[in-house]
Design an enzyme around this catalytic site. Structure first.
Site, short mmCIF file in Angstrom:
data_model
loop_
_atom_site.label_atom_id
_atom_site.label_comp_id
_atom_site.label_asym_id
_atom_site.label_seq_id
_atom_site.Cartn_x
_atom_site.Cartn_y
_atom_site.Cartn_z
N CYS A 23 0.83 -1.20 0.00
CA CYS A 23 0.00 0.00 0.00
C CYS A 23 0.87 1.26 0.00
O CYS A 23 2.08 1.20 0.15
CB CYS A 23 -0.90 0.00 1.23
N GLY A 55 -1.26 0.82 -4.71
CA GLY A 55 -2.54 0.23 -4.33
C GLY A 55 -3.70 0.91 -5.04
O GLY A 55 -3.81 2.13 -4.99
N TYR A 267 10.30 -3.75 -9.13
CA TYR A 267 8.96 -3.53 -9.67
C TYR A 267 8.11 -2.55 -8.87
O TYR A 267 7.40 -1.74 -9.46
CB TYR A 267 8.25 -4.88 -9.75
#
Length: 484
Positions: A23, A55, A267
């Site tokens: 998140c 998120g 990533y």
């Protein structure tokens, strides 16, 4: 529900779910006399916008005007949850915000953040990036029926509220030493902004200063940049910070045992973010260079899979001397479709998001660079698409080692049984996706490119060595929902 649309590589095939991000958390404090001018709710909105990649299930903001806390949250992207009229109702001088992908608890409104609890002294709003691994143990400390949501964040908020006779700082001192797992927290009461980071520092968290006065806490430095805040420093592992009219106060609740997530560099983080003093973009380009040296091939053009493969593809082309080019065009306006393609038209669904440049790739030997392979469906589809468009050879290069192990610290990877590298060798994966050759960068080269000592990194998704042991009964995102 709209999900990721921007970093496309793993999202072109609905059956090939990407490694869903942790998140994003954001907080801002300004002096009370600057509240009307600073508009902390809008600063938080922009901060969350910069963290949206972390998120996309839900978003929320809590603000305090010094006497009460107001929370607004809903399902959807930041720009869908908030508009001008909503932000204008969120007035105050302290705010915390959150954009969520669920790692514990289902994607429901009740599980959206910030979480809120009333305390003897007032209110508490809390946001969390990461994933706790002793949630059942912590939940057992609460009275039955106390929890209103099914997240580890709700458990932590309830514990803070029920142990908060001396305020959130006192509660944090008591609860955090008993909390295990990954947690970068940003929380507040009516008068103070707080931040804390787990002793391993698995997820990033940074502190910035506003030019006009005030402080910002963000998951990534990109969140500071968008609101014009100057980067001050990282919140250290095991550190608890309080920010109010007296300035920034800091104390240790645990000795630091740094184990920053290596996959942030691969990533998760934005390329314009800096982690531990190292640019994510620079790291990804350098990984591409090392990938070219480890897995050279004779080819005519290097192309990325949009967009997460782009930095490494640039580095691969630079080190190999093979020209860099664009072979796949992304449709920027296609999000997740509500009409799922049948098997017979799945290729059409893929082409809604990616389309090959036939004139650029026909007859060419291609090096296709991506950041990782999860199940393999996406790479299989891309290889087939490029061959259909006339590519003579397709050589796949991956700028991370094989992802063979699940994450329990805030990334919702597939299970080991679902991960293609958890079941097949590199040669078997190459055969499965239909590539002429397949090469992954080695773990040692990825670590070297990050410029962080190996022992200070969590590499569990690559090597299966978990720096914080996870009990079997503490695994799974729905563990608090059993029996509800």
């Amino acid at each position: 529900m709209p999900l990721r649309d921007g970093r496309l590589s793993h999202d072109i095939d609905p059956s090939d779910r990407a490694p869903q991000d942790a998140c994003g958390v954001f907080g801002v404090w300004v002096p009370a006399d600057q509240a009307s001018r600073a508009e902390v709710s809008k600063l938080t909105y922009y901060g969350l916008y910069a963290l949206q990649h972390r998120g996309q299930e839900s978003a929320g903001i809590a603000v305090s005007d010094g006497s009460r806390i107001v929370v607004f949250k809903d399902m959807g992207l930041v720009a869908q949850v908030f508009d001008e009229s909503v932000l204008n109702t969120l007035r105050g001088h302290i705010a915390v915000g959150h954009c969520r992908y669920s790692t514990t608890g289902s994607p429901t409104w009740e599980n959206a953040q910030p979480t809120f609890r009333s305390t003897d002294a007032g209110g508490l709003a809390l946001t969390h990036n990461g994933n706790l691994i002793n949630t059942p143990e912590l939940a057992a400390r609460l009275d039955p029926g106390v929890l209103t949501a099914t997240t580890d964040t709700e458990v932590l908020t309830a514990l803070f509220a029920h142990h908060g006779e001396g305020g959130p700082m006192t509660a944090a001192r008591e609860i955090l030493p008993a909390t295990r797992g990954a947690y970068s927290l940003v929380f507040m009461d009516e008068g103070t902004l707080y931040a804390a980071r787990d002793p391993e520092g698995v997820r990033p968290l940074v502190l910035g200063e506003l030019e006009a006065g005030g402080w910002v806490v963000s998951s990534e430095t990109a969140g500071l940049d968008i609101v014009g805040a100057r980067f001050v420093r990282e919140i250290e592992p095991g550190e608890l910070v309080a920010i109010d009219g007296e300035g920034v106060r800091s104390e240790r609740f645990a000795e630091p045992r740094p184990k920053g997530c290596l996959f942030e560099y691969v990533y998760l983080a934005r390329p314009d973010t800096t982690i531990a003093g190292r640019s994510v973009q620079a790291t990804r380009v350098e990984v591409g260079r090392r990938l070219a040296r480890e897995h050279p091939v004779e080819a005519d053009m290097v192309i990325p899979t949009p967009e997460s493969g782009t930095p490494a593809a640039i580095g691969y082309a630079e080190a190999s001397g093979i020209p860099y080019g664009q072979g796949l065009v992304k449709n920027s306006y296609v999000g997740r479709t509500f009409i799922q393609p049948s098997q017979t038209i799945r290729q059409l669904g893929i082409r809604l998001k990616l389309n090959p440049l036939r004139e650029a790739i026909e007859g060419k030997r291609l090096v296709v660079v991506d950041d990782s392979i999860v199940r393999g469906n996406t790479q299989r589809a891309i290889v087939a698409m490029l061959r259909d468009a006339g590519a003579a050879e397709v050589h796949v290069r991956i700028s991370s080692p094989p992802v063979a192990w699940p994450c329990f610290y805030g990334i919702d990877f597939a299970t080991r049984a679902e991960l293609i590298a958890g079941n097949l060798s590199v040669e078997e994966i190459r055969d499965s996706i239909g590539a002429d050759t397949l090469g992954y960068v080695s773990l040692d080269e990825l670590i070297s490119a990050s410029q962080i000592p190996k022992n200070n990194l969590c590499r569990a998704c690559f090597d299966g060595i978990y720096p914080i042991p996870v009990e079997q009964d503490a695994r799974g995102k729905h563990l608090l929902e059993v029996g509800r």
